[in-house]
Design an enzyme around this catalytic site. Sequence first.
Site, PDB file in Angstrom:
ATOM      1  N   ALA A   1       0.826  -1.214   0.000  1.00 12.88           N
ATOM      2  CA  ALA A   1       0.000   0.000   0.000  1.00 12.88           C
ATOM      3  C   ALA A   1       0.858   1.262   0.000  1.00 12.88           C
ATOM      4  CB  ALA A   1      -0.932   0.002   1.209  1.00 12.88           C
TER       5      ALA A   1
ATOM      6  N   ASP B   1      11.908  -2.814  -8.038  1.00  9.83           N
ATOM      7  CA  ASP B   1      12.632  -3.594  -7.051  1.00  9.83           C
ATOM      8  C   ASP B   1      13.613  -2.636  -6.419  1.00  9.83           C
ATOM      9  OD1 ASP B   1      12.789  -6.183  -5.809  1.00  9.83           O
ATOM     10  OD2 ASP B   1      14.848  -6.241  -6.505  1.00  9.83           O
TER      11      ASP B   1
END
Length: 220
Positions: A14, A73
Amino acid sequence: MKPVLPIVLATRNAGKTREIRDLLQGFDVEIKNLDDFGPLPPIEEDGDTFDENAYKKASLTARNLGLPALADDSGLLVDALDGAPGVLSARYAGEAASDRQRCAKLLEALKDVENRAAAFECVLSLAVPTGPALTYEGRCEGLICREPAGDNGFGYDPIFYYPPLNKTFAQLTMAEKSRVSHRGKALGQLRDEFDRVLIWIRQHMPGPEPIGCMGGRADE
């Protein structure tokens, strides 16, 4: 008027989703994440670099859903730990560990260490279902605190001190963090050319499948 283009964030995080939605607001896109879809096959992040993991997540998500997908990433590289936790940042204290547990483990590893230098690095990959992808990178250097400070952010933010602002990342507002963070820098590069990126996506998205005619020609 151009239709709004859906882009899927290859994450359920989130915090990341809020940051990316905030940075890309104002463009004709609808930012979704994996929670907006049904069950999907898990993607193993087994690459040796942030680049490999970001591309794998973006490309497999795009292929599975048939939509453009954006993956990042990122991780924390600590000088005194020879670059650890690096690509294992999210799993540093175990697969099910909380952010607090990861921070606690890192602080324990550095409890007698004077060299607190560290950096966050981020690689973004924006892929389409046919395979091609665009890549953006960002880096932010700082220090590891002796104890957590701040209630904002996520991950290692409470223990990552950013000297130019004299605050940890968890003490920054979202706007402040977006201007200086590794992810903010990578997303800034993406945002700065996003009009061209949208053209690139539309050019590389697969077209509709042709529908065959089953009954022959109408004049036969």
